[in-house]
Each structure stands twice: as structure tokens, then as C-alpha cells.
Scaffold this active site. Structure first.
Site, PDB file in Angstrom:
ATOM      1  N   HIS A 104       1.413  -0.997  -0.301  1.00 21.89           N
ATOM      2  CA  HIS A 104      -0.137   0.172   0.486  1.00 21.89           C
ATOM      3  C   HIS A 104       0.719   0.583   0.319  1.00 21.89           C
ATOM      4  O   HIS A 104       2.296   0.944   0.091  1.00 21.89           O
ATOM      5  CB  HIS A 104      -1.086  -0.046   1.215  1.00 21.89           C
ATOM      6  N   ASP A 164      -0.535   7.235  -3.164  1.00 24.53           N
ATOM      7  CA  ASP A 164      -1.700   6.770  -4.301  1.00 24.53           C
ATOM      8  C   ASP A 164      -1.538   8.544  -5.202  1.00 24.53           C
ATOM      9  O   ASP A 164      -2.301   7.800  -6.463  1.00 24.53           O
ATOM     10  CB  ASP A 164      -2.519   6.210  -3.452  1.00 24.53           C
TER      11      ASP A 164
END
Length: 364
Positions: free
Chosen positions: A125, A154
Site C-alpha cells: 500500500h 497513491d
């Protein structure tokens, strides 16, 4: 005139995080973005990144739906996918197959580690990706790194980078008639965001210690301070003339402690003094002293407060979609007015294929 990407058709393979952010950017800028979702997927108004899409439900375990998507890709200018390496190939939807069908297609691949390399097959992540790039180490308190939401990996190093690269490849395809595959990795994207700091580090201008540098909270004149009501204000007068104005407004212009802005040995003592000073008044009181000046000041606003700040209201920086406050499309263009975001709209494959036959769009 619609957004600058009006007339482009983008297929977005449903996912979370950077892929939807990139697709949101493209949709905000006028592209027709078709999101492919699994059966049973229900849109939640809180999924603000899914705005302004057409939504097509397909079961990619069904060969007929895979074939339908392959046909749809023939009408597209670009495709975005964010699966583990090899997933799209196993579905028969990899870049080799789709570019054979549509040589102009731009095929954007969004992953954390990239399509190749020792980490490529494994899960991760945002925090993991920016840890490998040096970004996570550099953000936080002196004691420990602090996850910077999911902004550095992200959204910035991932979604924004993919939106940029898709647009660049579309420009290239328009000139050459040839599409290509984009390998967009959040680790590399977050490293790219650190370019200036790597340069400073290499030339001795940046320490690997946190809260010890000009822009990481180490400088007493570039950091937030807590106010008497438990809120915060931020100051950032990096330039000498702005720093002097801050000292004048704080009554510190004759204080020897603050005489040399660049004296890092004094920074800890300067921070302590400013901590105490700012704690003596409320945020509103400091706004009355420092707002609308050149001291480089702003109140630190919460997400509940930011949409109602007068500057944001004047600029239309936030909009409401289905009752949900969210940032407006940005930036602004002089000719290409960006549309107000709208909820995603479910469509059928037949409708999309008919639209795809529009000669003006296909022969752009």
C-alpha cells in the site's frame, strides 16, 4: 467549449486509490471515462473520486463479457488498469492483445512496485511504496516518520502521475498514430516528487534527520503553531523581506534571538519562543493580525472548515455532488470550461458501442 480532453474515450478498470484518482482527473477534464465494475458493485456518494463517469457492469469471468470489453477497447483512446502484473493478460485483455486490436490505444498500468523487479508480484500500500523511495523517511516528527495520508504515493506519485502520462501518450498517439504501454509505479512516482530534496541532499543542503531542515518543520519560520483555542496557524516567510514583516507584526524585530534567520543553532530556541507566543491568542485573533499580509500566513483549516473559508468560496474551490462537499475540478482554463461533477451513470455495452461509432470521435 467542454474540457480540454473532450472527445477522448478512456476505459477504467474498477479499482481503488490511484487508478480512480487518475480517471477522475481525466473525467474532470472532459474525457468520456467508462468505469468497468463487477456485478453487485453499488456506488456510494462518498466515493467522490468516481464522479463524472459512465459505469458498465461486466463479469470478467464470463468469456462473453471479456469479448464485449475487448470490442469496446477498439473504440477507446486509452485504458487504465491497476491490477497485479499478469492479471489482465490472464483475462485475455493484456496490452499485446488490445494494441493488436487498436494500435492507437494508450494502455496505462498503475501499480505500487512496477511491472517488474523483485517486489513486483507482492502486495503493498501507499506507505510501503513511499518507504522504498525515501519519501516516508523524510516526512514526520524528529522521533518517527508519519504517514502523509495517501497523498505522496497513491494520489501524487500514482494517480496524478498516471493522468499526466496518459495525456502525454495521447498527444504522442495523435502525432504518430501509435499507442503504447505505460508502466506507472508509485515507488518511482513518489521518488520523482522528491527530486528537489534529493538534489539538496546530494549537495549538503538537506539532512536525513526530520524536523532539521528548511521545509520539514525544522525552521521556526516554516511550520504550524498551536493557538490558545487548540487550533493552528501556519507561517512560511522564507524570503528575508517577508520574515522581517512577520517579526514586525509579532513585535520581535529588535529581538536578538531572531536577528539571523539562517542561524540553525538558534532554531530550537526560536521555535520555543514562537510556540509560547502563538499559544497566547486564538486562531481568530491571529487572523486579525496576520491575514492579508505578506508574512505568508494561513489558518490551518479542517476538512469541515475549508469549504466555507471566504477565499475558497470566492474561488468556487469546492462543490457539492449528491449532497457531498468535495474539491472542484482544477485547474482553471481560459477557454475549456470544466463541467460541474456529476454522479456516475450506468450504461449498457450497446449504448457505448453505438456511441463509439461516431465518425467525428473515431476519426479525430
Amino acid at each position: 467549449m467542454a474540457g480540454p480532453l473532450s472527445g477522448y474515450r478512456i476505459i477504467e478498470m474498477g479499482g481503488i486509490g490511484p487508478g480512480p484518482f487518475a480517471a477522475m482527473m481525466l473525467a474532470d477534464h472532459g474525457a468520456e471515462v467508462i468505469r468497468i465494475d463487477r456485478p453487485g458493485t453499488i456506488w456510494d456518494p462518498g466515493d467522490t473520486m468516481l464522479r463524472s463517469r459512465k459505469r458498465l457492469i461486466l463479469n470478467l469471468k464470463n468469456p462473453d463479457d471479456v469479448a464485449a470489453l475487448r470490442e469496446l477497447a477498439k473504440t477507446a483512446d486509452a485504458l487504465i488498469e491497476g491490477f497485479r502484473p499478469g492479471t489482465m493478460e490472464r483475462l485475455g485483455l493484456g496490452p499485446e492483445a488490445l494494441l493488436a486490436d487498436n494500435p492507437r490505444l494508450v494502455y496505462g498500468r498503475m501499480t505500487g512496485w512496477g511491472q517488474t523487479g523483485p517486489y513486483a508480484p507482492y502486495a503493498g500500500h501507499d506507505l510501503n511504496y513511499i518507504s522504498l523511495s525515501g519519501a516516508a523517511h523524510s516526512i514526520g516528527t524528529a522521533d518517527a516518520p508519519v504517514p502523509p495520508l495517501a497523498l505522496t504515493g497513491d494520489m501524487g506519485g500514482g494517480g496524478m502521475m498516471l493522468a499526466f502520462s496518459i495525456t502525454a501518450a495521447l498527444l504522442n498517439a495523435a502525432r504518430t498514430g501509435e499507442g503504447q504501454v505505460i508502466d506507472c509505479a508509485m515507488t518511482e512516482g513518489s521518488a520523482l516528487l522528491m527530486t528537489a530534496f534529493y538534489g539538496l541532499h546530494a549537495t549538503g543542503g538537506w539532512s536525513d534527520e526530520r524536523e532539521a531542515n528548511l521545509l520539514d518543520g525544522g525552521a521556526p519560520f516554516y511550520r504550524p503553531y498551536r493557538t490558545a483555542d487548540g487550533k493552528f496557524v501556519s507561517i512560511g516567510p522564507l524570503e528575508p523581506q517577508f520574515y522581517r514583516e512577520l517579526l514586525e507584526r509579532l513585535g520581535l524585530v529588535d529581538d536578538e534571538l531572531f536577528a539571523d534567520q539562517e542561524d540553525r543553532a538558534r532554531w530550537p530556541a526560536m521555535r520555543e519562543r514562537l510556540d509560547a507566543l502563538f499559544a497566547g491568542r486564538t486562531q481568530a485573533e491571529w487572523r486579525s493580525v496576520l491575514e492579508h499580509t505578506d508574512v505568508c500566513f494561513a489558518p490551518v483549516l479542517s476538512m469541515a472548515e475549508a469549504p466555507d473559508h471566504p477565499h475558497n468560496v470566492a474561488r468556487g474551490a469546492f462543490v457539492r455532488v449528491e449532497g457531498i462537499n468535495q474539491p472542484a475540478p482544477a485547474p482553471r482554463y481560459s477557454r475549456s470550461l470544466l463541467d460541474h461533477p456529476a454522479p456516475p451513470r450506468d450504461v449498457s455495452i450497446a449504448e457505448l458501442m453505438e456511441d463509439g461509432r461516431d465518425a467525428d470521435r473515431r476519426n479525430r
